[in-house]
Design a protein around this motif. Sequence first.
Motif, short mmCIF file in Angstrom:
data_model
loop_
_atom_site.label_atom_id
_atom_site.label_comp_id
_atom_site.label_asym_id
_atom_site.label_seq_id
_atom_site.Cartn_x
_atom_site.Cartn_y
_atom_site.Cartn_z
N ILE A 40 -3.07 18.28 7.83
CA ILE A 40 -2.96 16.90 7.35
C ILE A 40 -1.70 16.15 7.52
CG2 ILE A 40 -3.18 15.25 5.49
CD1 ILE A 40 -4.70 17.26 3.77
N LEU A 41 -1.71 14.95 8.34
CA LEU A 41 -0.49 14.34 8.75
C LEU A 41 -0.38 13.41 7.77
CD1 LEU A 41 1.70 14.22 11.21
CD2 LEU A 41 0.15 12.39 12.10
N PHE A 42 0.83 13.38 6.93
CA PHE A 42 1.26 12.59 5.94
C PHE A 42 2.37 11.41 6.25
CE2 PHE A 42 -0.28 15.93 3.37
CZ PHE A 42 -1.04 15.43 2.43
N ILE A 43 1.86 10.18 6.42
CA ILE A 43 2.70 9.09 6.84
C ILE A 43 3.59 8.66 5.47
CG2 ILE A 43 2.71 6.79 7.94
CD1 ILE A 43 0.02 7.52 8.98
N ARG A 44 4.90 8.68 6.21
CA ARG A 44 5.73 8.08 5.09
C ARG A 44 5.63 6.63 4.62
NH1 ARG A 44 10.39 11.60 4.44
NH2 ARG A 44 10.30 13.40 5.90
N GLY A 45 6.13 6.23 3.53
CA GLY A 45 6.19 4.82 3.37
C GLY A 45 7.45 4.21 3.54
N VAL A 46 7.67 3.16 3.40
CA VAL A 46 9.03 2.10 3.77
C VAL A 46 9.40 1.41 2.86
CG1 VAL A 46 9.71 0.41 5.30
CG2 VAL A 46 8.09 2.05 6.24
N ARG A 47 10.97 1.45 2.72
CA ARG A 47 11.76 0.78 1.67
C ARG A 47 12.41 -0.31 2.18
NH1 ARG A 47 16.84 2.32 0.42
NH2 ARG A 47 17.45 4.23 0.67
N LEU A 97 21.51 -2.52 -10.56
CA LEU A 97 20.77 -3.49 -11.13
C LEU A 97 20.84 -4.74 -10.84
CD1 LEU A 97 18.12 -3.58 -13.01
CD2 LEU A 97 19.63 -3.98 -14.93
N ALA A 98 22.09 -5.14 -10.54
CA ALA A 98 22.42 -6.43 -10.02
C ALA A 98 21.89 -6.78 -8.62
CB ALA A 98 24.04 -6.38 -9.68
N ASP A 99 21.45 -5.59 -7.84
CA ASP A 99 20.80 -5.70 -6.62
C ASP A 99 19.44 -5.61 -6.41
OD1 ASP A 99 23.43 -5.65 -5.15
OD2 ASP A 99 23.60 -3.45 -5.80
N ILE A 100 18.73 -5.55 -7.86
CA ILE A 100 17.41 -5.56 -7.80
C ILE A 100 16.37 -6.25 -6.96
CG2 ILE A 100 17.06 -6.84 -9.94
CD1 ILE A 100 15.49 -3.23 -9.23
N ARG A 101 16.89 -7.67 -6.90
CA ARG A 101 16.04 -8.53 -6.04
C ARG A 101 15.51 -8.14 -4.57
NH1 ARG A 101 18.16 -14.30 -8.11
NH2 ARG A 101 16.61 -15.47 -6.57
N LYS A 102 16.86 -7.29 -4.01
CA LYS A 102 16.60 -6.59 -2.73
C LYS A 102 15.70 -5.42 -2.75
CE LYS A 102 21.17 -8.25 -1.48
NZ LYS A 102 22.74 -8.06 -1.22
N VAL A 103 15.49 -4.83 -3.97
CA VAL A 103 14.69 -3.51 -3.77
C VAL A 103 13.31 -3.89 -3.80
CG1 VAL A 103 14.20 -1.41 -5.42
CG2 VAL A 103 16.75 -2.71 -5.38
N ASP A 104 12.84 -3.08 -3.03
CA ASP A 104 11.13 -2.96 -2.83
C ASP A 104 10.64 -1.66 -2.01
OD1 ASP A 104 9.20 -5.02 -3.88
OD2 ASP A 104 8.40 -4.26 -2.04
N PHE A 105 9.46 -1.37 -1.98
CA PHE A 105 8.97 -0.32 -1.05
C PHE A 105 7.30 -0.78 -0.86
CE2 PHE A 105 9.34 1.97 -5.20
CZ PHE A 105 7.78 1.90 -5.44
N PRO A 120 9.95 11.03 0.72
CA PRO A 120 10.95 10.03 0.58
C PRO A 120 10.47 8.85 1.75
CG PRO A 120 12.15 12.04 0.69
CD PRO A 120 10.63 12.23 1.09
N HIS A 121 10.77 7.57 1.18
CA HIS A 121 10.56 6.53 2.11
C HIS A 121 11.24 6.48 3.48
CE1 HIS A 121 8.96 4.94 -1.93
NE2 HIS A 121 8.23 4.54 -1.11
N LEU A 122 11.04 5.91 4.50
CA LEU A 122 11.90 5.58 5.57
C LEU A 122 12.75 4.33 5.22
CD1 LEU A 122 9.70 6.31 8.53
CD2 LEU A 122 11.48 7.57 7.60
N ILE A 123 13.70 4.12 5.67
CA ILE A 123 14.39 2.67 5.39
C ILE A 123 14.25 1.70 6.60
CG2 ILE A 123 16.75 1.90 4.72
CD1 ILE A 123 17.75 4.69 3.95
N ALA A 124 13.86 0.69 5.99
CA ALA A 124 13.73 -0.32 7.02
C ALA A 124 14.89 -0.98 7.59
CB ALA A 124 13.02 -1.78 6.22
N PRO A 125 14.77 -1.48 8.93
CA PRO A 125 13.57 -1.46 9.78
C PRO A 125 12.92 -0.30 10.32
CG PRO A 125 15.63 -2.21 11.01
CD PRO A 125 15.94 -1.85 9.73
N VAL A 126 11.70 -0.30 10.32
CA VAL A 126 10.86 0.66 10.80
C VAL A 126 9.51 0.15 11.51
CG1 VAL A 126 9.02 2.32 9.95
CG2 VAL A 126 11.29 2.32 8.75
#
Length: 339
Positions: free
Chosen positions: A116-123, A132-140, A86-92
Amino acid sequence: MLAIIDCGTTNTRVYIINKSTEIIAQSTRKVGVRNTSMTGSKDTLRNGVVEAVQEALGLAGLQEKDIEFAIASGMITSEIGLLEIPHLIAPVGLDELAANAVLVPPGEVLPLQMPILFIRGVRNDYGENATLADIRKVDFMRGEETQMMGIIDDMQISEPTNVIVLSSHTKIIHLNSKRQIQASLTTISGQLYEAVLKQTMIGQSLVAIEGEQSGGYSFEEIVAIAQEVTEDTGLDRCLMIPRFMQVLLTTDYKERNLFIDASIAVDDMKCIDDFERQGFMARTFILFGHSNRCDLYSHLLKRKYGNNIKLICLSDSEKLGQLTIRGALLIADRYRAIS
């Protein structure tokens, strides 16, 4: 000795790093999570990563047991990668990336005799009950977080900065004054150009044609017209125009390519407007990618903001790789310190 695995949408790069943090060998495979999405199987990605690691080790004269651990980042941790995390939640920032990295024992995810050290993504932080009304804020992001740690450290970022990563996607990333990733917005622009080139009839207008002559148009003229048409009639109309330029006007393939590149870039500029509406303002922009695209986006940013911004272009491929490595090593060092 460390190995760094940078796995993207279309390519995987592996670097072998010695105790002096120098690259002593590297390898590349044209394989990424795109292969998984196209075939439904992870075998091509898994085999490609293993081959790249083994080739880099061979070039360095090393064996798998000589590597303390590998550091893996990018799309390898996505649902179409090899280990979904799972992604980490910004701010990161660096501390959060290191504290939440996942160390996997040898042989568990890849048939390699090294941890192997796996680095998480950020969302983005778009709330717990987003619709869906919030979709413009959604990204990762997956992979860019590692690059951003390298950029923050290398350039000593201490003020709000927007980084525009120009690769298979265009991704705008806001770095805050606390040296953290605050948010991002992504488009599919890089893959869009490739799809038009390879999968539509417009593609034949984007390659050199024997005997064709230039129309004598300047860079500035083509970009200005592309901007006007894109803003007035939309990107889908602009994607057709290189065909008209070839058949009905006097132009060469370079002019037609510039027109379509400029049209896509102009459409990307809308994301900067949306970013600012969401509160992610910056007057420092760092462009990160191929020099031609950096030049184009720099030109559009200057047309948009005039002299009111600071522009930095990072387009040397070796430098770009070094920033990813730098970020990975910073995360690994911090991981060691807190483990």
